[in-house]
Motif scaffolding. Sequence first.
Motif, PDB file in Angstrom:
ATOM      1  N   LEU A  67      -0.963   8.563  17.222  1.00  0.00           N
ATOM      2  CA  LEU A  67      -1.402   7.597  16.215  1.00  0.00           C
ATOM      3  C   LEU A  67      -0.402   7.514  15.069  1.00  0.00           C
ATOM      4  CD1 LEU A  67      -5.234   8.268  15.902  1.00  0.00           C
ATOM      5  CD2 LEU A  67      -4.153   6.178  16.672  1.00  0.00           C
ATOM      6  N   VAL A  68      -0.058   8.653  14.517  1.00  0.00           N
ATOM      7  CA  VAL A  68       0.870   8.693  13.384  1.00  0.00           C
ATOM      8  C   VAL A  68       2.226   8.125  13.780  1.00  0.00           C
ATOM      9  CG1 VAL A  68       2.148  10.224  11.829  1.00  0.00           C
ATOM     10  CG2 VAL A  68      -0.294  10.582  12.218  1.00  0.00           C
ATOM     11  N   SER A  69       2.732   8.541  14.920  1.00  0.00           N
ATOM     12  CA  SER A  69       4.044   8.103  15.377  1.00  0.00           C
ATOM     13  C   SER A  69       4.090   6.601  15.622  1.00  0.00           C
ATOM     14  CB  SER A  69       4.409   8.862  16.655  1.00  0.00           C
ATOM     15  OG  SER A  69       5.593   8.373  17.202  1.00  0.00           O
ATOM     16  N   ASP A  70       3.110   6.063  16.326  1.00  0.00           N
ATOM     17  CA  ASP A  70       3.108   4.635  16.651  1.00  0.00           C
ATOM     18  C   ASP A  70       2.933   3.766  15.407  1.00  0.00           C
ATOM     19  OD1 ASP A  70       3.470   5.289  19.307  1.00  0.00           O
ATOM     20  OD2 ASP A  70       1.911   3.932  20.022  1.00  0.00           O
ATOM     21  N   VAL A  71       2.036   4.156  14.512  1.00  0.00           N
ATOM     22  CA  VAL A  71       1.836   3.372  13.295  1.00  0.00           C
ATOM     23  C   VAL A  71       3.118   3.388  12.455  1.00  0.00           C
ATOM     24  CG1 VAL A  71       0.581   3.284  11.095  1.00  0.00           C
ATOM     25  CG2 VAL A  71      -0.674   3.584  13.248  1.00  0.00           C
ATOM     26  N   ARG A  72       3.727   4.545  12.294  1.00  0.00           N
ATOM     27  CA  ARG A  72       4.973   4.643  11.525  1.00  0.00           C
ATOM     28  C   ARG A  72       6.074   3.783  12.161  1.00  0.00           C
ATOM     29  NH1 ARG A  72       6.209  10.258  11.330  1.00  0.00           N
ATOM     30  NH2 ARG A  72       4.781  10.356   9.600  1.00  0.00           N
ATOM     31  N   GLU A  73       6.217   3.884  13.477  1.00  0.00           N
ATOM     32  CA  GLU A  73       7.251   3.129  14.189  1.00  0.00           C
ATOM     33  C   GLU A  73       7.038   1.616  14.054  1.00  0.00           C
ATOM     34  OE1 GLU A  73       8.495   2.351  18.800  1.00  0.00           O
ATOM     35  OE2 GLU A  73       7.893   4.393  18.244  1.00  0.00           O
ATOM     36  N   GLN A  74       5.810   1.159  14.209  1.00  0.00           N
ATOM     37  CA  GLN A  74       5.532  -0.277  14.131  1.00  0.00           C
ATOM     38  C   GLN A  74       5.712  -0.814  12.713  1.00  0.00           C
ATOM     39  OE1 GLN A  74       5.047  -2.491  16.625  1.00  0.00           O
ATOM     40  NE2 GLN A  74       5.504  -0.785  17.981  1.00  0.00           N
ATOM     41  N   ARG A  75       5.368  -0.022  11.710  1.00  0.00           N
ATOM     42  CA  ARG A  75       5.589  -0.454  10.330  1.00  0.00           C
ATOM     43  C   ARG A  75       7.077  -0.616  10.056  1.00  0.00           C
ATOM     44  NH1 ARG A  75       2.483   2.868   5.931  1.00  0.00           N
ATOM     45  NH2 ARG A  75       3.042   1.062   4.661  1.00  0.00           N
ATOM     46  N   SER A  76       7.880   0.318  10.540  1.00  0.00           N
ATOM     47  CA  SER A  76       9.340   0.220  10.360  1.00  0.00           C
ATOM     48  C   SER A  76       9.899  -0.978  11.107  1.00  0.00           C
ATOM     49  CB  SER A  76      10.025   1.500  10.851  1.00  0.00           C
ATOM     50  OG  SER A  76       9.657   2.592  10.059  1.00  0.00           O
ATOM     51  N   LYS A  77       9.427  -1.167  12.326  1.00  0.00           N
ATOM     52  CA  LYS A  77       9.889  -2.297  13.141  1.00  0.00           C
ATOM     53  C   LYS A  77       9.559  -3.621  12.452  1.00  0.00           C
ATOM     54  CE  LYS A  77       9.281  -4.249  17.768  1.00  0.00           C
ATOM     55  NZ  LYS A  77       8.564  -4.077  19.039  1.00  0.00           N
ATOM     56  N   PHE A  78       8.354  -3.740  11.902  1.00  0.00           N
ATOM     57  CA  PHE A  78       7.966  -4.962  11.207  1.00  0.00           C
ATOM     58  C   PHE A  78       8.843  -5.186   9.983  1.00  0.00           C
ATOM     59  CE2 PHE A  78       5.599  -6.874   7.679  1.00  0.00           C
ATOM     60  CZ  PHE A  78       5.476  -8.157   8.172  1.00  0.00           C
ATOM     61  N   ALA A  79       9.112  -4.137   9.213  1.00  0.00           N
ATOM     62  CA  ALA A  79       9.947  -4.275   8.021  1.00  0.00           C
ATOM     63  C   ALA A  79      11.334  -4.801   8.391  1.00  0.00           C
ATOM     64  CB  ALA A  79      10.053  -2.939   7.297  1.00  0.00           C
ATOM     65  N   ARG A  80      11.908  -4.293   9.484  1.00  0.00           N
ATOM     66  CA  ARG A  80      13.219  -4.775   9.934  1.00  0.00           C
ATOM     67  C   ARG A  80      13.138  -6.226  10.400  1.00  0.00           C
ATOM     68  NH1 ARG A  80      13.047   0.242  12.404  1.00  0.00           N
ATOM     69  NH2 ARG A  80      12.722  -0.695  14.447  1.00  0.00           N
ATOM     70  N   THR A  81      12.102  -6.557  11.153  1.00  0.00           N
ATOM     71  CA  THR A  81      11.933  -7.919  11.660  1.00  0.00           C
ATOM     72  C   THR A  81      11.752  -8.897  10.501  1.00  0.00           C
ATOM     73  OG1 THR A  81      10.939  -7.083  13.691  1.00  0.00           O
ATOM     74  CG2 THR A  81      10.505  -9.391  13.142  1.00  0.00           C
ATOM     75  N   LEU A  82      10.946  -8.519   9.528  1.00  0.00           N
ATOM     76  CA  LEU A  82      10.716  -9.382   8.375  1.00  0.00           C
ATOM     77  C   LEU A  82      12.002  -9.576   7.574  1.00  0.00           C
ATOM     78  CD1 LEU A  82       8.803 -11.017   6.654  1.00  0.00           C
ATOM     79  CD2 LEU A  82       8.204  -8.918   5.448  1.00  0.00           C
ATOM     80  N   ALA A  83      12.761  -8.506   7.378  1.00  0.00           N
ATOM     81  CA  ALA A  83      14.023  -8.615   6.656  1.00  0.00           C
ATOM     82  C   ALA A  83      14.959  -9.592   7.376  1.00  0.00           C
ATOM     83  CB  ALA A  83      14.670  -7.251   6.503  1.00  0.00           C
ATOM     84  N   ASP A  84      15.021  -9.495   8.686  1.00  0.00           N
ATOM     85  CA  ASP A  84      15.862 -10.419   9.464  1.00  0.00           C
ATOM     86  C   ASP A  84      15.360 -11.857   9.328  1.00  0.00           C
ATOM     87  OD1 ASP A  84      17.402  -8.307  10.310  1.00  0.00           O
ATOM     88  OD2 ASP A  84      16.489  -8.201  12.309  1.00  0.00           O
ATOM     89  N   ALA A  85      14.045 -12.044   9.367  1.00  0.00           N
ATOM     90  CA  ALA A  85      13.471 -13.380   9.264  1.00  0.00           C
ATOM     91  C   ALA A  85      13.754 -13.977   7.887  1.00  0.00           C
ATOM     92  CB  ALA A  85      11.967 -13.335   9.517  1.00  0.00           C
ATOM     93  N   CYS A  86      13.677 -13.174   6.844  1.00  0.00           N
ATOM     94  CA  CYS A  86      13.943 -13.667   5.496  1.00  0.00           C
ATOM     95  C   CYS A  86      15.411 -14.066   5.340  1.00  0.00           C
ATOM     96  CB  CYS A  86      13.560 -12.609   4.464  1.00  0.00           C
ATOM     97  SG  CYS A  86      11.773 -12.422   4.288  1.00  0.00           S
ATOM     98  N   LEU A  87      16.291 -13.325   5.980  1.00  0.00           N
ATOM     99  CA  LEU A  87      17.715 -13.669   5.904  1.00  0.00           C
ATOM    100  C   LEU A  87      18.007 -15.009   6.568  1.00  0.00           C
ATOM    101  CD1 LEU A  87      19.469 -10.242   6.617  1.00  0.00           C
ATOM    102  CD2 LEU A  87      19.398 -11.508   4.456  1.00  0.00           C
ATOM    103  N   THR A  88      17.312 -15.285   7.670  1.00  0.00           N
ATOM    104  CA  THR A  88      17.561 -16.542   8.373  1.00  0.00           C
ATOM    105  C   THR A  88      16.932 -17.734   7.672  1.00  0.00           C
ATOM    106  OG1 THR A  88      15.646 -16.220   9.823  1.00  0.00           O
ATOM    107  CG2 THR A  88      17.771 -15.416  10.622  1.00  0.00           C
ATOM    108  N   GLU A  89      15.949 -17.478   6.786  1.00  0.00           N
ATOM    109  CA  GLU A  89      15.306 -18.575   6.051  1.00  0.00           C
ATOM    110  C   GLU A  89      16.146 -19.041   4.865  1.00  0.00           C
ATOM    111  OE1 GLU A  89      11.373 -17.499   4.907  1.00  0.00           O
ATOM    112  OE2 GLU A  89      10.637 -17.476   6.945  1.00  0.00           O
ATOM    113  N   LYS A  90      17.071 -18.217   4.408  1.00  0.00           N
ATOM    114  CA  LYS A  90      17.874 -18.556   3.222  1.00  0.00           C
ATOM    115  C   LYS A  90      18.944 -19.560   3.544  1.00  0.00           C
ATOM    116  CE  LYS A  90      17.014 -14.315   0.781  1.00  0.00           C
ATOM    117  NZ  LYS A  90      17.544 -13.176   0.139  1.00  0.00           N
TER     118      LYS A  90
END
Length: 90
Positions: A67-90
């Motif tokens: 539980l701890v590992s998967d939640v931590r991993e998915q939160r990090s993955k989302f943060a990276r994905t969101l950062a990439d998405a924000c860069l492409t919107e600029k």
Amino acid sequence: MVRLSCLENIIRIDVPEGEFRIQLSPLPTGRTRLTFRAAFRAQQPSNGTWWSSWDCDVSTTSVSDVLVSDVREQRSKFARTLADACLTEK
């Protein structure tokens, strides 16, 4: 802030950027199936919502570690994905 609630075999974890709902189901093999459902909400500029789901079967003694590992991993993955998405919107 992180909030956690449990009701029967459902665990809900609320984090600032979204929420996780995890259902624990015992299997006939003595293992436990964890069914994850996640919703991530982006702040401006995109204000989007992303959903993800996945299952994993684990030994009953390792449920909390997974539980701890998967939640931590998915939160990090989302943060990276969101950062990439924000860069492409600029």
